[in-house]
Design an enzyme around this catalytic site. Sequence first.
Site, PDB file in Angstrom:
ATOM      1  N   ASP A 263      -2.965  -1.609  -5.029  1.00 23.17           N
ATOM      2  CA  ASP A 263      -3.501  -0.507  -4.231  1.00 23.17           C
ATOM      3  C   ASP A 263      -4.385   0.369  -5.125  1.00 23.17           C
ATOM      4  O   ASP A 263      -3.901   0.964  -6.075  1.00 23.17           O
ATOM      5  CB  ASP A 263      -2.341   0.317  -3.655  1.00 23.17           C
ATOM      6  CG  ASP A 263      -2.803   1.501  -2.812  1.00 23.17           C
ATOM      7  OD1 ASP A 263      -4.025   1.664  -2.630  1.00 23.17           O
ATOM      8  OD2 ASP A 263      -1.933   2.246  -2.337  1.00 23.17           O
TER       9      ASP A 263
ATOM     10  N   ASN B 159       0.830  -1.197   0.000  1.00 27.39           N
ATOM     11  CA  ASN B 159       0.000   0.000   0.000  1.00 27.39           C
ATOM     12  C   ASN B 159       0.865   1.248   0.000  1.00 27.39           C
ATOM     13  O   ASN B 159       2.055   1.195   0.318  1.00 27.39           O
ATOM     14  CB  ASN B 159      -0.932   0.006   1.226  1.00 27.39           C
ATOM     15  CG  ASN B 159      -1.990  -1.069   1.121  1.00 27.39           C
ATOM     16  OD1 ASN B 159      -2.520  -1.335   0.053  1.00 27.39           O
ATOM     17  ND2 ASN B 159      -2.287  -1.722   2.226  1.00 27.39           N
ATOM     18  N   CYS B 160       0.247   2.371  -0.346  1.00 30.03           N
ATOM     19  CA  CYS B 160       0.914   3.668  -0.374  1.00 30.03           C
ATOM     20  C   CYS B 160       1.631   3.896   0.960  1.00 30.03           C
ATOM     21  O   CYS B 160       1.073   3.570   1.999  1.00 30.03           O
ATOM     22  CB  CYS B 160      -0.128   4.749  -0.620  1.00 30.03           C
ATOM     23  SG  CYS B 160       0.562   6.394  -0.735  1.00 30.03           S
ATOM     24  N   PRO B 161       2.841   4.362   0.940  1.00 29.69           N
ATOM     25  CA  PRO B 161       3.591   4.913  -0.191  1.00 29.69           C
ATOM     26  C   PRO B 161       4.583   3.933  -0.808  1.00 29.69           C
ATOM     27  O   PRO B 161       5.404   4.333  -1.634  1.00 29.69           O
ATOM     28  CB  PRO B 161       4.348   6.072   0.451  1.00 29.69           C
ATOM     29  CG  PRO B 161       4.710   5.539   1.809  1.00 29.69           C
ATOM     30  CD  PRO B 161       3.514   4.679   2.222  1.00 29.69           C
TER      31      PRO B 161
END
Length: 75
Positions: free
Chosen positions: A40, A13-15
Amino acid sequence: MDIHKELDTRGLNCPLPILKAKKALADMESGQLLKVVATDPGSNRDFQAFARQTGNELVEQSTVGDEFIHVLKRR
């Protein structure tokens, strides 16, 4: 399209997809293409913003099933 490097960021997932892409692009030459495969859902807008901020070109974005494909050209 001649992809020079491919990154698998599925499950991250981000980042993390952006950070991995940034690191990969740093090792590439100008004009080379990087393909990033992500799961994501926010990665579409994240990579759009990343391209604007870094000057790298976002050549293509697509969705295949639950995967998001991003192709960036190193500036």
